[in-house]
Design a protein around this motif. Sequence first.
Motif, PDB file in Angstrom:
ATOM      1  N   MET A   1      32.174 126.801 -31.706  1.00 54.81           N
ATOM      2  CA  MET A   1      32.060 128.113 -32.283  1.00 54.81           C
ATOM      3  C   MET A   1      30.763 128.769 -31.806  1.00 54.81           C
ATOM      4  O   MET A   1      29.825 128.929 -32.563  1.00 54.81           O
ATOM      5  N   PRO A   2      30.714 129.096 -30.550  1.00 53.33           N
ATOM      6  CA  PRO A   2      29.478 129.648 -29.994  1.00 53.33           C
ATOM      7  C   PRO A   2      29.062 130.974 -30.614  1.00 53.33           C
ATOM      8  O   PRO A   2      27.880 131.308 -30.637  1.00 53.33           O
ATOM      9  N   GLU A   3      30.018 131.711 -31.134  1.00 54.06           N
ATOM     10  CA  GLU A   3      29.666 133.010 -31.723  1.00 54.06           C
ATOM     11  C   GLU A   3      28.766 132.882 -32.949  1.00 54.06           C
ATOM     12  O   GLU A   3      28.051 133.823 -33.307  1.00 54.06           O
ATOM     13  N   ILE A   4      28.762 131.728 -33.587  1.00 54.49           N
ATOM     14  CA  ILE A   4      27.868 131.514 -34.730  1.00 54.49           C
ATOM     15  C   ILE A   4      26.856 130.402 -34.465  1.00 54.49           C
ATOM     16  O   ILE A   4      26.127 129.984 -35.357  1.00 54.49           O
ATOM     17  N   LEU A   6      27.300 127.178 -33.655  1.00 59.26           N
ATOM     18  CA  LEU A   6      27.640 125.849 -34.167  1.00 59.26           C
ATOM     19  C   LEU A   6      28.631 125.156 -33.252  1.00 59.26           C
ATOM     20  O   LEU A   6      29.421 125.792 -32.576  1.00 59.26           O
ATOM     21  N   GLY A   7      28.562 123.839 -33.283  1.00 64.28           N
ATOM     22  CA  GLY A   7      29.539 123.036 -32.572  1.00 64.28           C
ATOM     23  C   GLY A   7      29.905 121.836 -33.422  1.00 64.28           C
ATOM     24  O   GLY A   7      29.193 121.482 -34.359  1.00 64.28           O
ATOM     25  N   ILE A   8      31.020 121.229 -33.116  1.00 68.40           N
ATOM     26  CA  ILE A   8      31.450 120.021 -33.809  1.00 68.40           C
ATOM     27  C   ILE A   8      31.497 118.906 -32.781  1.00 68.40           C
ATOM     28  O   ILE A   8      32.021 119.072 -31.685  1.00 68.40           O
ATOM     29  N   GLY A   9      30.938 117.781 -33.150  1.00 70.58           N
ATOM     30  CA  GLY A   9      30.960 116.626 -32.272  1.00 70.58           C
ATOM     31  C   GLY A   9      31.202 115.378 -33.086  1.00 70.58           C
ATOM     32  O   GLY A   9      31.245 115.418 -34.316  1.00 70.58           O
ATOM     33  N   ARG A  10      31.336 114.281 -32.403  1.00 69.42           N
ATOM     34  CA  ARG A  10      31.583 113.034 -33.111  1.00 69.42           C
ATOM     35  C   ARG A  10      30.627 111.969 -32.597  1.00 69.42           C
ATOM     36  O   ARG A  10      30.235 111.973 -31.430  1.00 69.42           O
ATOM     37  N   PHE A  24      30.416 115.608 -36.897  1.00 67.86           N
ATOM     38  CA  PHE A  24      29.166 116.194 -37.355  1.00 67.86           C
ATOM     39  C   PHE A  24      29.043 117.613 -36.805  1.00 67.86           C
ATOM     40  O   PHE A  24      29.602 117.936 -35.758  1.00 67.86           O
ATOM     41  N   TRP A  25      28.260 118.423 -37.496  1.00 72.83           N
ATOM     42  CA  TRP A  25      27.928 119.757 -37.023  1.00 72.83           C
ATOM     43  C   TRP A  25      26.715 119.667 -36.108  1.00 72.83           C
ATOM     44  O   TRP A  25      25.797 118.895 -36.346  1.00 72.83           O
ATOM     45  N   TYR A  26      26.719 120.482 -35.064  1.00 71.99           N
ATOM     46  CA  TYR A  26      25.609 120.550 -34.124  1.00 71.99           C
ATOM     47  C   TYR A  26      25.181 122.004 -33.964  1.00 71.99           C
ATOM     48  O   TYR A  26      26.006 122.919 -34.047  1.00 71.99           O
ATOM     49  N   ARG A  32      22.148 117.487 -33.829  1.00 75.92           N
ATOM     50  CA  ARG A  32      23.051 117.236 -34.955  1.00 75.92           C
ATOM     51  C   ARG A  32      22.358 117.551 -36.268  1.00 75.92           C
ATOM     52  O   ARG A  32      21.209 117.209 -36.481  1.00 75.92           O
ATOM     53  N   TYR A  33      23.073 118.237 -37.145  1.00 75.89           N
ATOM     54  CA  TYR A  33      22.570 118.476 -38.488  1.00 75.89           C
ATOM     55  C   TYR A  33      22.650 117.179 -39.283  1.00 75.89           C
ATOM     56  O   TYR A  33      23.630 116.435 -39.193  1.00 75.89           O
ATOM     57  N   GLN A  34      21.624 116.915 -40.066  1.00 75.47           N
ATOM     58  CA  GLN A  34      21.582 115.681 -40.842  1.00 75.47           C
ATOM     59  C   GLN A  34      22.462 115.788 -42.084  1.00 75.47           C
ATOM     60  O   GLN A  34      22.646 116.873 -42.636  1.00 75.47           O
TER      61      GLN A  34
END
Length: 67
Positions: A1-4, A6-10, A24-26, A32-34
């Motif tokens: 979601m580059p427009e905001i 954020l990214g999602i990863g594992r 996790f959110w990045y 990575r967000y804790q």
Amino acid sequence: MPEIGLGIGREQGTYQGRIREWLFWYDQDGNRYQTPEEVNAQQQQQLEQTQQQLQELLARLQPTTRN
């Protein structure tokens, strides 16, 4: 979601005592967000380090007893 930004990863991690692969959110820089548990653990560690430093400083400031 580059427009905001954020990214999602594992990655493998521990959450609520479970070790497995998690999503996790990045942020936009790939950091990575804790989880709340990780934030609490980090704050607890910082508190313990600060307390130790304070105790060491107080020990140095205590007047020494002369015989």
